[in-house]
Design an enzyme around this catalytic site. Structure first.
Site, short mmCIF file in Angstrom:
data_model
loop_
_atom_site.label_atom_id
_atom_site.label_comp_id
_atom_site.label_asym_id
_atom_site.label_seq_id
_atom_site.Cartn_x
_atom_site.Cartn_y
_atom_site.Cartn_z
N HIS A 50 22.21 21.61 -8.37
CA HIS A 50 21.78 20.11 -8.87
C HIS A 50 22.93 19.46 -8.63
O HIS A 50 23.80 20.00 -8.64
CB HIS A 50 21.26 20.37 -10.43
C1 T46 Z 1 27.05 22.01 -14.16
C2 T46 Z 1 27.32 24.04 -13.93
C3 T46 Z 1 29.11 24.12 -13.57
C4 T46 Z 1 22.18 22.91 -22.96
O1 T46 Z 1 21.15 23.08 -24.44
N1 T46 Z 1 23.48 22.34 -23.64
C5 T46 Z 1 23.75 21.98 -22.22
O2 T46 Z 1 24.55 21.62 -21.86
C6 T46 Z 1 24.06 22.66 -20.35
C7 T46 Z 1 25.06 22.10 -20.32
C8 T46 Z 1 22.81 23.23 -20.74
N2 T46 Z 1 21.95 23.49 -21.56
C9 T46 Z 1 20.57 24.39 -21.32
C10 T46 Z 1 19.81 23.61 -20.27
C11 T46 Z 1 19.66 25.21 -19.64
O3 T46 Z 1 18.78 25.79 -20.91
O4 T46 Z 1 21.31 25.39 -20.65
C12 T46 Z 1 20.49 26.18 -19.82
C13 T46 Z 1 21.13 26.66 -18.92
O5 T46 Z 1 21.51 25.50 -18.28
P1 T46 Z 1 21.98 24.94 -16.64
O6 T46 Z 1 20.41 25.77 -16.34
O7 T46 Z 1 21.92 23.76 -16.24
O8 T46 Z 1 22.83 25.93 -16.60
P2 T46 Z 1 23.56 25.92 -15.65
O9 T46 Z 1 24.63 27.28 -14.63
O10 T46 Z 1 22.69 25.87 -13.73
O11 T46 Z 1 24.55 25.04 -15.03
C14 T46 Z 1 25.66 24.40 -15.35
C15 T46 Z 1 25.35 22.74 -16.04
O12 T46 Z 1 24.46 22.49 -16.91
C16 T46 Z 1 25.55 22.09 -15.19
O13 T46 Z 1 26.21 20.61 -15.47
O14 T46 Z 1 27.61 21.40 -13.78
O15 T46 Z 1 27.02 24.39 -15.34
#
Ligand code: T46
Length: 135
Positions: A50
């Site tokens: 993303h």
């Molecule tokens: C990025 C890369 C480096 C939260 O509740 N709070 C938060 O601050 C974040 C970042 C995520 N979440 C929840 C949302 C999802 O249910 O944690 C779960 C995993 O998040 P996500 O699928 O977005 O994780 P990544 O590793 O794909 O991405 C993250 C960040 O979202 C993104 O901004 O730059 O790490």
């Protein structure tokens, strides 16, 4: 156009070990509103896929390593994060993917904004459209 940069953080070391500090307006160019970390990533898993509309971040592998792919719509680069004093600053429209996590990897992220689901761009073609119109 680049919108991301790898930079060194100063290590304050002495006979006891090492310490790195990240401070707003000193070695972090934005107000830190949120800190999160990614750990225990399972073998073979890739994350990210993303971009963000309005978010600045500093990313560091404080332990272990992973590969961080940054794509600004014109250029794609795969950066190995493996040192706790190497920060990756991401400041604009950048598509990101992370892979090759070592089992012990702890990826620390400092962010300029709170978690806002609407800020995520998860469609790569939509990302490219936004890059085209970005000044
Ligand atoms: C990025 C890369 C480096 C939260 O509740 N709070 C938060 O601050 C974040 C970042 C995520 N979440 C929840 C949302 C999802 O249910 O944690 C779960 C995993 O998040 P996500 O699928 O977005 O994780 P990544 O590793 O794909 O991405 C993250 C960040 O979202 C993104 O901004 O730059 O790490």
């Amino acid at each position: 156009m680049t919108k991301y940069k790898l930079f060194d953080l100063k290590i304050n070391g002495d006979e006891r070990g090492s310490l790195v500090s990240i401070e707003q307006d000193i070695n972090c160019p934005f107000k830190i509103k949120r800190v999160y970390y990614i750990f225990d990533t399972k073998k073979g898993v890739a994350r990210g896929f993303h971009a963000h509309v309005d978010l600045k971040q500093i990313v560091l592998a404080v332990k272990g390593s992973c590969n961080f792919i940054v794509d600004n719509g014109k250029k794609k680069e795969e950066i190995k994060l493996s040192k706790p004093n190497k920060g990756l600053l991401i400041e604009g429209l950048v598509w990101r993917e992370m892979r090759n996590f070592s089992p012990d990897c702890v990826l620390l992220v400092l962010a300029s904004e709170n978690y806002i689901e609407k800020d995520y761009i998860k469609d790569y073609n939509k990302f490219l459209e936004l890059v085209k119109n970005d000044t």
